[in-house]
Design a protein around this motif. Structure first.
Motif, mmCIF file in Angstrom:
data_model
loop_
_atom_site.group_PDB
_atom_site.id
_atom_site.type_symbol
_atom_site.label_atom_id
_atom_site.label_comp_id
_atom_site.label_asym_id
_atom_site.label_seq_id
_atom_site.Cartn_x
_atom_site.Cartn_y
_atom_site.Cartn_z
ATOM 1 N N VAL A 3 -13.965 13.976 -16.303
ATOM 2 C CA VAL A 3 -15.188 13.178 -16.328
ATOM 3 C C VAL A 3 -15.205 12.388 -17.629
ATOM 4 O O VAL A 3 -15.181 12.978 -18.716
ATOM 5 C CB VAL A 3 -16.449 14.058 -16.230
ATOM 6 C CG1 VAL A 3 -17.702 13.189 -16.293
ATOM 7 C CG2 VAL A 3 -16.430 14.864 -14.939
ATOM 8 N N VAL A 36 -16.256 10.051 -12.637
ATOM 9 C CA VAL A 36 -15.337 11.119 -12.245
ATOM 10 C C VAL A 36 -14.002 10.492 -11.871
ATOM 11 O O VAL A 36 -13.954 9.528 -11.090
ATOM 12 C CB VAL A 36 -15.889 11.917 -11.049
ATOM 13 C CG1 VAL A 36 -14.827 12.861 -10.496
ATOM 14 C CG2 VAL A 36 -17.124 12.701 -11.452
ATOM 15 N N ALA A 79 -14.774 18.727 -10.471
ATOM 16 C CA ALA A 79 -15.927 17.832 -10.577
ATOM 17 C C ALA A 79 -16.265 17.290 -9.193
ATOM 18 O O ALA A 79 -15.375 16.968 -8.405
ATOM 19 C CB ALA A 79 -15.638 16.690 -11.536
ATOM 20 N N GLU A 127 -18.941 14.364 -7.543
ATOM 21 C CA GLU A 127 -19.928 13.307 -7.725
ATOM 22 C C GLU A 127 -20.459 12.934 -6.362
ATOM 23 O O GLU A 127 -19.684 12.705 -5.425
ATOM 24 C CB GLU A 127 -19.283 12.096 -8.402
ATOM 25 C CG GLU A 127 -20.252 11.008 -8.837
ATOM 26 C CD GLU A 127 -20.504 9.952 -7.770
ATOM 27 O OE1 GLU A 127 -21.433 9.145 -7.941
ATOM 28 O OE2 GLU A 127 -19.766 9.923 -6.750
ATOM 29 N N ILE A 173 -23.392 13.922 -11.003
ATOM 30 C CA ILE A 173 -22.133 14.638 -11.187
ATOM 31 C C ILE A 173 -22.427 16.068 -11.576
ATOM 32 O O ILE A 173 -23.312 16.346 -12.392
ATOM 33 C CB ILE A 173 -21.274 13.980 -12.291
ATOM 34 C CG1 ILE A 173 -20.934 12.534 -11.923
ATOM 35 C CG2 ILE A 173 -20.006 14.776 -12.542
ATOM 36 C CD1 ILE A 173 -20.274 11.769 -13.058
ATOM 37 N N THR A 192 -20.061 19.579 -12.766
ATOM 38 C CA THR A 192 -18.727 20.042 -13.107
ATOM 39 C C THR A 192 -18.705 21.561 -13.138
ATOM 40 O O THR A 192 -19.701 22.207 -13.478
ATOM 41 C CB THR A 192 -18.259 19.480 -14.463
ATOM 42 O OG1 THR A 192 -19.183 19.867 -15.491
ATOM 43 C CG2 THR A 192 -18.177 17.962 -14.405
#
Length: 247
Positions: free
Chosen positions: A36, A58, A85, A87, A238, A240
């Protein structure tokens, strides 16, 4: 890094209350150095004015074995080692609305299994945005039974939600209001019960609640997920994750 506009980037005028938007494609020349990243977006207008804002992106590096992905929220996925990740968008994750994106292991969750992950970051797209662990008989099929999720939210702490009657819709919830990302989440299956726990250090655990979903199969899909949960808007966020384990 190369940036290519996908829409016109100039407009002669923008009236009061009007908006002007443009999309861009950002491409990397090689392997990403971080999953990211952050770039600066700027908009200029006549007279010398300028608006500048940081934007997180991302790297859509994809997901490798043994993982699969599923998206009900137009999600984008990336993986770098143990870091994942996601998004995406998503209106909600309750009742008849099940809009989320997940990275998961098929059939890897059964009785006496423990799933854990650290939610390392979560965008504030809405107070009920969720990121964490999700299990279901089949994550690739909406309406599948045995549905449970353990998540952190920006405004409501950790939430354990489940589908008590097996119709594929979340209808039950327990909350623990003292957590925000980063947080480690643990979901333990024992018999008919699933216990959700949260920890800020991976040592001391707080029980969020106990779920009793209907119709759970002997082996279920398990993964990490996110939803922006921002109502009926097109906002995206987003989340993570790190250290996803199934033991």
């Amino acid at each position: 890094m190369a940036v290519k506009p996908l829409d016109p980037v100039r407009k002669a005028s923008v009236a009061s209350g009007e908006t002007f938007a443009a999309r861009f494609e950002v491409s990397l020349a090689g392997e990403p150095t971080e999953l990211v990243g952050r770039v600066v977006a700027a908009a200029a207008y006549a007279g010398g004015g300028k608006a500048v804002a940081p934007v997180r992106l991302v790297a859509a590096a994809g997901i490798g074995d043994p993982y699969r992905t599923v998206s009900y929220n137009d999600a984008v996925f990336g993986q770098a080692g143990d870091e994942i990740a996601i998004e995406g968008a998503g209106a909600d994750l309750w009742g008849g609305t099940n809009e989320f994106g997940a990275v998961y292991r098929a059939g890897a969750y059964d009785d006496k299994t423990v799933a854990e992950v650290t939610v390392t970051s979560q965008d504030m797209t809405g107070g009920w945005a969720r990121a964490g662990l999700v299990v279901r008989n089949d994550l690739g099929t909406q309406g599948s039974a045995g549905y449970v999720n353990l998540a952190v939210t920006p405004s409501n702490g950790c939430a354990l939600s489940w589908d008590a009657d097996g119709d594929g819709r979340f209808d039950s919830i327990e909350l623990s209001g003292s957590f925000n990302a980063p947080v480690r989440l643990r979901l333990k299956w024992s018999g008919a019960s699933y216990t959700g726990q949260a920890s800020t250090d991976g040592v001391t655990w707080t029980t969020v609640g106990t779920a009793t979903p209907g119709g759970a199969a002997a082996a279920q899909d398990v993964g990490v997920f996110m939803t922006a949960a921002n109502g009926w808007t097109d906002g995206r966020g987003i989340a993570t994750f790190d250290g996803f384990t199934v033991t």
